[in-house]
Each structure stands twice: as structure tokens, then as C-alpha cells.
Scaffold this motif. Structure first.
Motif, PDB file in Angstrom:
ATOM      1  N   ALA A 144       0.886  -1.161   0.000  1.00  0.00           N
ATOM      2  CA  ALA A 144       0.000   0.000   0.000  1.00  0.00           C
ATOM      3  C   ALA A 144       0.916   1.200   0.000  1.00  0.00           C
ATOM      4  O   ALA A 144       2.029   1.121   0.513  1.00  0.00           O
ATOM      5  CB  ALA A 144      -0.854   0.014   1.263  1.00  0.00           C
ATOM      6  N   SER A 145       0.461   2.320  -0.564  1.00  0.00           N
ATOM      7  CA  SER A 145       1.393   3.436  -0.655  1.00  0.00           C
ATOM      8  C   SER A 145       0.718   4.781  -0.822  1.00  0.00           C
ATOM      9  O   SER A 145      -0.366   4.886  -1.396  1.00  0.00           O
ATOM     10  CB  SER A 145       2.340   3.209  -1.828  1.00  0.00           C
ATOM     11  N   THR A 146       1.407   5.808  -0.322  1.00  0.00           N
ATOM     12  CA  THR A 146       1.022   7.183  -0.627  1.00  0.00           C
ATOM     13  C   THR A 146       1.764   7.662  -1.879  1.00  0.00           C
ATOM     14  O   THR A 146       1.761   8.849  -2.181  1.00  0.00           O
ATOM     15  CB  THR A 146       1.336   8.117   0.559  1.00  0.00           C
ATOM     16  N   GLY A 147       2.434   6.765  -2.578  1.00  0.00           N
ATOM     17  CA  GLY A 147       2.993   7.126  -3.880  1.00  0.00           C
ATOM     18  C   GLY A 147       4.463   6.804  -4.091  1.00  0.00           C
ATOM     19  O   GLY A 147       4.866   6.493  -5.209  1.00  0.00           O
ATOM     20  N   ASP A 148       5.268   6.877  -3.043  1.00  0.00           N
ATOM     21  CA  ASP A 148       6.705   6.659  -3.242  1.00  0.00           C
ATOM     22  C   ASP A 148       7.113   5.202  -3.056  1.00  0.00           C
ATOM     23  O   ASP A 148       7.928   4.671  -3.822  1.00  0.00           O
ATOM     24  CB  ASP A 148       7.513   7.563  -2.310  1.00  0.00           C
ATOM     25  N   THR A 149       6.555   4.548  -2.054  1.00  0.00           N
ATOM     26  CA  THR A 149       6.844   3.121  -1.877  1.00  0.00           C
ATOM     27  C   THR A 149       6.409   2.361  -3.128  1.00  0.00           C
ATOM     28  O   THR A 149       7.112   1.464  -3.611  1.00  0.00           O
ATOM     29  CB  THR A 149       6.090   2.567  -0.646  1.00  0.00           C
ATOM     30  N   SER A 150       5.247   2.715  -3.661  1.00  0.00           N
ATOM     31  CA  SER A 150       4.729   2.004  -4.835  1.00  0.00           C
ATOM     32  C   SER A 150       5.630   2.232  -6.048  1.00  0.00           C
ATOM     33  O   SER A 150       5.905   1.293  -6.814  1.00  0.00           O
ATOM     34  CB  SER A 150       3.295   2.439  -5.135  1.00  0.00           C
ATOM     35  N   GLY A 249       5.588   9.709   8.489  1.00  0.00           N
ATOM     36  CA  GLY A 249       4.262   9.298   8.038  1.00  0.00           C
ATOM     37  C   GLY A 249       3.886   7.999   8.721  1.00  0.00           C
ATOM     38  O   GLY A 249       3.277   7.972   9.788  1.00  0.00           O
ATOM     39  N   ASN A 250       4.326   6.894   8.115  1.00  0.00           N
ATOM     40  CA  ASN A 250       4.053   5.577   8.696  1.00  0.00           C
ATOM     41  C   ASN A 250       5.065   5.233   9.796  1.00  0.00           C
ATOM     42  O   ASN A 250       4.966   4.213  10.440  1.00  0.00           O
ATOM     43  CB  ASN A 250       4.098   4.529   7.570  1.00  0.00           C
ATOM     44  N   ALA A 251       6.079   6.078   9.921  1.00  0.00           N
ATOM     45  CA  ALA A 251       7.089   6.018  10.999  1.00  0.00           C
ATOM     46  C   ALA A 251       8.124   4.909  10.823  1.00  0.00           C
ATOM     47  O   ALA A 251       8.885   4.618  11.740  1.00  0.00           O
ATOM     48  CB  ALA A 251       6.426   5.927  12.378  1.00  0.00           C
ATOM     49  N   GLY A 252       8.187   4.324   9.634  1.00  0.00           N
ATOM     50  CA  GLY A 252       9.201   3.308   9.369  1.00  0.00           C
ATOM     51  C   GLY A 252      10.588   3.926   9.264  1.00  0.00           C
ATOM     52  O   GLY A 252      11.572   3.380   9.768  1.00  0.00           O
ATOM     53  N   ASN A 253      10.663   5.087   8.628  1.00  0.00           N
ATOM     54  CA  ASN A 253      11.977   5.657   8.356  1.00  0.00           C
ATOM     55  C   ASN A 253      12.666   6.153   9.616  1.00  0.00           C
ATOM     56  O   ASN A 253      13.847   5.864   9.844  1.00  0.00           O
ATOM     57  CB  ASN A 253      11.860   6.781   7.319  1.00  0.00           C
ATOM     58  N   ILE A 254      11.943   6.859  10.457  1.00  0.00           N
ATOM     59  CA  ILE A 254      12.583   7.341  11.693  1.00  0.00           C
ATOM     60  C   ILE A 254      13.031   6.143  12.547  1.00  0.00           C
ATOM     61  O   ILE A 254      14.093   6.165  13.176  1.00  0.00           O
ATOM     62  CB  ILE A 254      11.660   8.326  12.470  1.00  0.00           C
ATOM     63  N   ALA A 388      15.987  15.070   3.121  1.00  0.00           N
ATOM     64  CA  ALA A 388      14.987  15.337   2.083  1.00  0.00           C
ATOM     65  C   ALA A 388      14.632  13.969   1.507  1.00  0.00           C
ATOM     66  O   ALA A 388      15.480  13.301   0.919  1.00  0.00           O
ATOM     67  CB  ALA A 388      15.562  16.265   1.022  1.00  0.00           C
ATOM     68  N   THR A 389      13.403  13.546   1.739  1.00  0.00           N
ATOM     69  CA  THR A 389      13.050  12.151   1.462  1.00  0.00           C
ATOM     70  C   THR A 389      12.697  11.882   0.002  1.00  0.00           C
ATOM     71  O   THR A 389      12.771  10.741  -0.446  1.00  0.00           O
ATOM     72  CB  THR A 389      11.895  11.722   2.373  1.00  0.00           C
ATOM     73  N   ALA A 390      12.277  12.909  -0.709  1.00  0.00           N
ATOM     74  CA  ALA A 390      11.957  12.705  -2.128  1.00  0.00           C
ATOM     75  C   ALA A 390      12.209  13.984  -2.914  1.00  0.00           C
ATOM     76  O   ALA A 390      12.323  15.072  -2.350  1.00  0.00           O
ATOM     77  CB  ALA A 390      10.508  12.251  -2.309  1.00  0.00           C
TER      78      ALA A 390
HETATM   79  N1  F0G Z   1       8.743  11.310   2.871  1.00  0.00           N
HETATM   80  C1  F0G Z   1       8.271  10.765   1.750  1.00  0.00           C
HETATM   81  C2  F0G Z   1       8.598  11.412   0.457  1.00  0.00           C
HETATM   82  C3  F0G Z   1       7.499   9.586   1.812  1.00  0.00           C
HETATM   83  O1  F0G Z   1       7.045   9.038   0.684  1.00  0.00           O
HETATM   84  C4  F0G Z   1       7.219   9.023   3.063  1.00  0.00           C
HETATM   85  C5  F0G Z   1       6.419   7.806   3.177  1.00  0.00           C
HETATM   86  C6  F0G Z   1       7.754   9.639   4.202  1.00  0.00           C
HETATM   87  C7  F0G Z   1       8.504  10.790   4.067  1.00  0.00           C
HETATM   88  C8  F0G Z   1       7.525   9.111   5.578  1.00  0.00           C
HETATM   89  O2  F0G Z   1       8.227   7.942   5.838  1.00  0.00           O
HETATM   90  O3  F0G Z   1       6.302   6.496   6.314  1.00  0.00           O
HETATM   91  O4  F0G Z   1       8.599   5.809   6.924  1.00  0.00           O
HETATM   92  O5  F0G Z   1       7.472   7.650   8.159  1.00  0.00           O
HETATM   93  N2  F0G Z   1       5.819   7.268   2.230  1.00  0.00           N
HETATM   94  C9  F0G Z   1       5.120   5.975   2.290  1.00  0.00           C
HETATM   95  C10 F0G Z   1       4.715   5.556   0.899  1.00  0.00           C
HETATM   96  C11 F0G Z   1       4.049   5.915   3.301  1.00  0.00           C
HETATM   97  O6  F0G Z   1       3.771   4.781   0.748  1.00  0.00           O
HETATM   98  O7  F0G Z   1       5.369   5.966  -0.056  1.00  0.00           O
HETATM   99  P1  F0G Z   1       7.634   6.903   6.870  1.00  0.00           P
END
Ligand code: F0G
Length: 434
Positions: A144-150, A249-254, A388-390
Motif C-alpha cells: 500500500a502506498s502514498t505514492g513513493d513506496t509504490s 508518516g508511517n514512521a518506518g523511516n525514523i 529530504a526524502t523525495a
Molecule cells: N517522505 C516521503 C517522500 C514519503 O514518501 C514518506 C512515506 C515519508 C517521508 C515518511 O516515511 O512512512 O517511513 O514515516 N511514504 C510511504 C509511501 C508511506 O507509501 O510511499 P515513513
């Protein structure tokens, strides 16, 4: 030197499972993590590990060329010729004196994870997840994704020749993100729900069918993602930041960053005193369950229905990795804060205008950073890294709408409106000189 294979360990009850089991949660319901044998890894000194990682830096091909697999002994046991790597990582660490001046910091570094193959940090987790999927021999993968994981899963699965299924909240991901999943050939299901609804359904799907789950709830992904902090520290010449700031977001990265730091501290790679950076998580006010929990002293796990924030990739109301994230914030003496839509987009415009294009989600971290500098939590002399995550180009619609002042309820105080002119030299001169 060879090291024992890591195992899964439950973060709640401590129960263990072998790493080749297909399992995403413990029987007790707790999240799992990949536990490395740090005693065995510690047989090599910190100086020797550093020398090894330095010797791999700059490799043109193979596992060493990846900013994840450069650290492979501490990632996952995958044979080098079986790794699925584009490669990823090796992203720039920007230092902009203009941004430092604007934020009131002497040393601010932007770790730009938008420079990965699919333009987000997810590629670090996905090279681990898809390499592991291939090692397990699974028939298909899903998320499932908000766009980047997918986007990332679709690309890495395509690269490995594994069929992929993605569940997206309909009309809540950017057109660029949607274009990635479909272009890479994933079966793309747009559902009339939010991310949390998609997450529940993909969990159900992967329980009911032999489809391998590649959300960060699958802790093998975390093993790739933790390399963000390792690579940052290596790029800083082994200096350790005082603060590392990330959007949540989903808190996996932190959680991943905290795990990477904990492991390196144990191995002596954070220097003699083992001084820990403090982790800062930032959310959008419209989707701030983790910030609310933090403000309540983590007495209660808050959940909510995420609102329509411009930081759509972090529009999540019930972060799956809550327990892990809470632990790393507490343990590093971290902070969680949130930012309004105006603060997020003004921070994005500020960083973009320094020549570093970031997405609204990344900008959320910068907005939070600015607040913490303003209230004195983060001090001028502190060494700060913001992730900067994306990449900004994943959200060009939002960027143009902001600069044209077309986002309802947002002030666009840094708007740089494009000017429409007749095609005449006089009109141009009148505009730029008059
Ligand atoms: N920044 C970007 C650009 C993301 O796509 C996400 C999460 C986060 C920060 C937050 O990271 O979820 O580990 O706390 N994107 C997920 C997705 C949920 O489906 O692409 P997180």
C-alpha cells in the motif's frame, strides 16, 4: 570475515524467528526487527569497519557501488550476485550557505534522498526488500502506498522480473507518482479510501494469498533504509550530527534511522563517547498522530483520519511503526513536532530557491527544523542533518500551484509567479527593468 545470519526478533515480547520465515508480525502482535549479531560484527574494530567502508566508496560497479550494500555485512545476508540494485544511495549531502543563513544555523546539511533511482529514499528499503523477495523465491510482491513506496517497489520488482501489485488511495497521490507505478508495469489498484484503508487491505491480501508484503511493516526494508544515517556520517568524515530531522508518516523511516544509529553506537562507529544524534520527527498538522502522542508524553497512541495535506506522502492517521518510532525518539532524546500547510510550502519554496528541489514531505522536516531553531531547542552551533526524502519533481503540480497562488488557504508568501507577456523585446525590458 563471515558473520552469522541475523534473525527476526519481536520488539514487544523478544520472541525470535529465522530470517527466511515469511512473517511480518510476531504471534503476540508486536512488530519484528532484524537482529544482527553485534558481538560477532564487533570482532572487527570500528577503525577497520571505517577503513573497509572507505575502500568501497566510489566503486563503479557491483555491491560496493550501492549506498546500501556498501554496508552489506550489517544489512542482509544476500549473495553479492543476487542483490537487486540499481544501484541506489550515494546521494548528495548539500551544504548551502544561503539556507544556513535563512535557518540561523552554522552547519546544516541536506541529505537528498530524492536523488535515488525512483527519486525517493524508498529505494534503499526496496533494494533490501526485493533482494530478499528474490532470495525467498516469492511469486509476487505488494504494497500500500502514498505514492513513493509504490513507485520504488514497482521499479525494483520490474528490475528483478517479479510481478507487483500496488494499492493506492485514489486521487491522493501525485500524477508523477502514479505515472511511476504504471510505467514500471505494476498492477495498480486505485482505491476509494485513504492510505490507512489501503494498508489494512494489503495486510489482508498478503495474509490470504502468497503475495509478499513490501511495506515497511516488513522489517527487512528497514535494513536498507537505515543506511541513510550511515552514509550521512561517512560523508561528514565520520562526524556525528547533533540532530537528524526527518518527516514522519508511517514512521518506518525514523525507526530505521534509530536502528542504524543504535547498531553503529554498539560497534563504536559513532566515535569514542558513542554520542547519539537526537532524532526529530516532523508531521503535517493535518496528519499529526505521532506529534500528538509525543505531546502527550507518549502516554497514549493517538490515531486519526488524516486530512488533505499538501504533504500527501505523509498523510497517515495510524502509523504502523508507532512502537519502534516511539522507542527511538525516547531513546535518542528526540523531539516530534508538526507544521502547518503554510509553513510546509514556505519551507519548500525556501529550499527550492537555494537550488535544491525538495518535495512537500521533505519540506515538512525543514519547516519543523525552523520551528525548533526559533524556539531555541536547536542551537545555532549545532551540527544538523535534515533528510529530504523525495525529489521536488515528484510534486511539480504543487510547486506551480503554490507559485501561482492557487492553493486554497495557503498564503504563498514566497510566490515566484510566471509572467505572461507578448513576444516583444520592449515588453521583456519593461518587465525586467521597469
Ligand atoms: N517522505 C516521503 C517522500 C514519503 O514518501 C514518506 C512515506 C515519508 C517521508 C515518511 O516515511 O512512512 O517511513 O514515516 N511514504 C510511504 C509511501 C508511506 O507509501 O510511499 P515513513
Amino acid at each position: 570475515m563471515t558473520f552469522p545470519d541475523p534473525a527476526f526478533r519481536c520488539v514487544v515480547c523478544g520472541g525470535t524467528r529465522v530470517l527466511t520465515d515469511i512473517v511480518y508480525r510476531c504471534e503476540c502482535g508486536g512488530l519484528l526487527e532484524v537482529r544482527h549479531d553485534l558481538g560477532a560484527l564487533g570482532a572487527r574494530s570500528a577503525a577497520d569497519w571505517r577503513a573497509l567502508f572507505e575502500s568501497r566508496w566510489g566503486a563503479r560497479e557491483g555491491a560496493d557501488a550501492s549506498g546500501v550494500w556498501r554496508y552489506r555485512e550489517m544489512v542482509l545476508p544476500v549473495a553479492e550476485d543476487r542483490i537487486v540494485s540499481m544501484p541506489e544511495g550515494g546521494t548528495r549531502l548539500y551544504r548551502s550557505s544561503i539556507l544556513e543563513r535563512e535557518t540561523g544555523l552554522d552547519a546544516l546539511y541536506v541529505k537528498h534522498e530524492g536523488e535515488n533511482p525512483t527519486l525517493s529514499f524508498k529505494d534503499r528499503g526496496m533494494t533490501a526488500g526485493v533482494s530478499w523477495a528474490r532470495r525467498l523465491g516469492v511469486g509476487s510482491v505488494a504494497c500500500a502506498s502514498t505514492g513513493d513506496t509504490s513507485a520504488s517497489m514497482a521499479a525494483y520488482a520490474a528490475f528483478a522480473g517479479i510481478p507487483a501489485i500496488v494499492l493506492l488511495p485514489e486521487n491522493r497521490v501525485s500524477v508523477e507518482q502514479l505515472s511511476q507505478a504504471i510505467a514500471y508495469g505494476a498492477r495498480t489498484l486505485a482505491l476509494r479510501t485513504d492510505f490507512d484503508g489501503c494498508m489494512r487491505l494489503v495486510a489482508e491480501l498478503t495474509r490470504a494469498r502468497p503475495v509478499y508484503l513490501l511495506n515497511s511493516m516488513n522489517s527487512v526494508r528497514i535494513e536498507g533504509q537505515k543506511s541513510i544515517v550511515w552514509e550521512t556520517i561517512q560523508q561528514l568524515g565520520w562526524r556525528v550530527p547533533d540532530w537528524i530531522v526527518v518527516p514522519v508518516g508511517n514512521a518506518g523511516n525514523i525507526s530505521a534511522l534509530g536502528k542504524g544509529l543504535a547498531e553503529w553506537r554498539e560497534l563504536g562507529l559513532l566515535g569514542p563517547g558513542g554520542r547519539m544524534p537526537r532524532l526529530v520527527g516532523v508531521q503535517a498538522v493535518l496528519a499529526n498522530p505521532f506529534a500528538r502522542s509525543y505531546r502527550g508524553g507518549f502516554a497514549k497512541r493517538e490515531t486519526l483520519t488524516a486530512g488533505p495535506t499538501v504533504a500527501s506522502a505523509i498523510a497517515i492517521g495510524d502509523p504502523v511503526s508507532y512502537d519502534k518510532a516511539k522507542a527511538v525518539v525516547q531513546w535518542t532524546g528526540g523531539v516530534v513536532t508538526d507544521a502547518t500547510e503554510d509553513e510546509i510550502l514556505d519551507a519548500k519554496a525556501l529550499v527550492d530557491a537555494c537550488g535544491i528541489a525538495v518535495c512537500p514531505n521533505s519540506a515538512t522536516a525543514v519547516a519543523g527544523l525552523r520551528k525548533l531553531v526559533a524556539d531555541g531547542t536547536i542551537r545555532r552551533g549545532d551540527l544538523v542533518a535534515v533528510v529530504a526524502t523525495a525529489h521536488g519533481l515528484k510534486f511539480s503540480g504543487t510547486t506551480v500551484a503554490y507559485h501561482e497562488g492557487r492553493i486554497a488557504s495557503v498564503t504563498s508568501s514566497r510566490a515566484n509567479r510566471p509572467v505572461s507577456l507578448p513576444p516583444s523585446f520592449e515588453a521583456i525590458l519593461a518587465e525586467i527593468e521597469g
